[in-house]
Design a protein around this motif. Structure first.
Motif, short mmCIF file in Angstrom:
data_model
loop_
_atom_site.label_atom_id
_atom_site.label_comp_id
_atom_site.label_asym_id
_atom_site.label_seq_id
_atom_site.Cartn_x
_atom_site.Cartn_y
_atom_site.Cartn_z
N HIS A 84 0.85 -1.28 -0.08
CA HIS A 84 -0.17 0.08 0.00
C HIS A 84 0.95 1.19 -0.20
O HIS A 84 0.42 2.34 0.07
N CYS A 94 -7.24 0.17 -5.39
CA CYS A 94 -6.45 -1.17 -4.76
C CYS A 94 -7.53 -1.96 -4.31
O CYS A 94 -8.71 -1.31 -3.81
N CYS A 96 -7.65 -2.40 -1.35
CA CYS A 96 -7.78 -2.20 0.00
C CYS A 96 -8.86 -0.89 0.01
O CYS A 96 -9.07 -0.38 0.95
N CYS A 101 -1.96 2.55 -4.92
CA CYS A 101 -1.31 1.40 -4.23
C CYS A 101 -0.35 0.75 -5.08
O CYS A 101 -0.80 0.22 -6.27
ZN LIG Z 1 -4.03 -0.47 -0.98
#
Ligand SMILES: [Zn+2]
Length: 243
Positions: A84, A94, A96, A101
């Motif tokens: 990240h 991403c 996430c 990232c």
């Molecule tokens: Zn990420």
């Protein structure tokens, strides 16, 4: 354990260690899989001659582990999340949920998402044909490796993009930590092997600040067992400390 985002609906905090100790009747040590795999490479694998190292585990995501002055560094528990590190402001989404990232470009999960989008747009690739032939539902490391051998243009392009992202992200981490060695592991890292280790090393160079003495970039030696070996080391350290 808190907010484990890859477990859907899991937002709270749970003391998994005490619960396991109670149920198993044994002392339990908890570690992050990638950090313990990095520790294993540090003690018994590719980095045993170094005192500081960065482990980069290139698989479904991109995990990281840090050893500084011979000791694991986990920050407040979440250090080493190299996947990240941002390689492009406002870049690709991403897994996430954030943007730009390294993992959004280099994680095998994100690479597969991108490949599926490109196919929807009408681009050609052998990736999914190989996947079906091998009876898989996901683009595993082996499928990427086979497509690269065939010089499948989409696979080549997405892996090139992953390597560029890894170069920028890993070099940025090196600029911060100035480690002696970088270990490349993980499903894709190990499967693609030394030629791709070299390519990552090459992609790092333009971004390494101390470029007269870049770190050694080595392939993980313990393969898939690294995590298990590292966890065993952690457990034996905990036993020793408790004794
Ligand atoms: Zn990420």
């Amino acid at each position: 354990m808190s907010t484990a985002r890859n477990l859907p609906g899991w937002e709270g905090t749970f003391d998994v260690r005490s619960a396991l100790e109670r149920d198993l009747g044994a002392s339990v040590a908890i570690g992050n899989d990638v950090q313990v795999a990095t520790d294993a490479e540090f003690h018994l694998g590719a980095a045993s001659e170094y005192r500081s190292l960065l482990g980069v585990f290139w698989g479904t995501g991109v995990g990281g582990g840090i050893v500084i002055d011979g000791k694991p560094f986990i920050g407040r528990g979440a250090a080493g999340e190299i996947g990240h590190v941002v390689v492009e402001i406002g870049g690709a989404k991403c897994p996430c949920g954030r943007h730009g990232c390294m993992e959004a470009y280099a994680g095998r999960g994100a690479m597969e998402t991108r490949a599926r989008e490109l196919v929807k747009k009408g681009e050609q690739t052998d990736l999914f044909e190989i996947m079906e032939k091998r009876g898989r539902e996901r683009l595993t490391s082996g499928i990427w490796a086979r497509a690269l051998v065939r010089q499948d243009p989409m696979a080549v392009r997405l892996v090139d993009r992953a390597i560029e992202a890894l170069g920028a992200g890993v070099a940025s981490a090196v600029n911060l930590l100035d480690v002696e060695a970088v270990i490349i592991g993980g499903g894709l890292g190990v499967r693609l092997g030394d030629p791709y280790r070299k390519r990552i090393e090459h992609a790092m160079l333009p971004h390494v600040f101390a470029d007269t003495r870049p770190p050694r970039v080595l392939l993980a030696q313990l393969g898939d067992l690294g995590g298990a070996i590292g966890a065993a080391l952690l457990a034996s350290e905990a036993e020793t400390a408790a004794a």
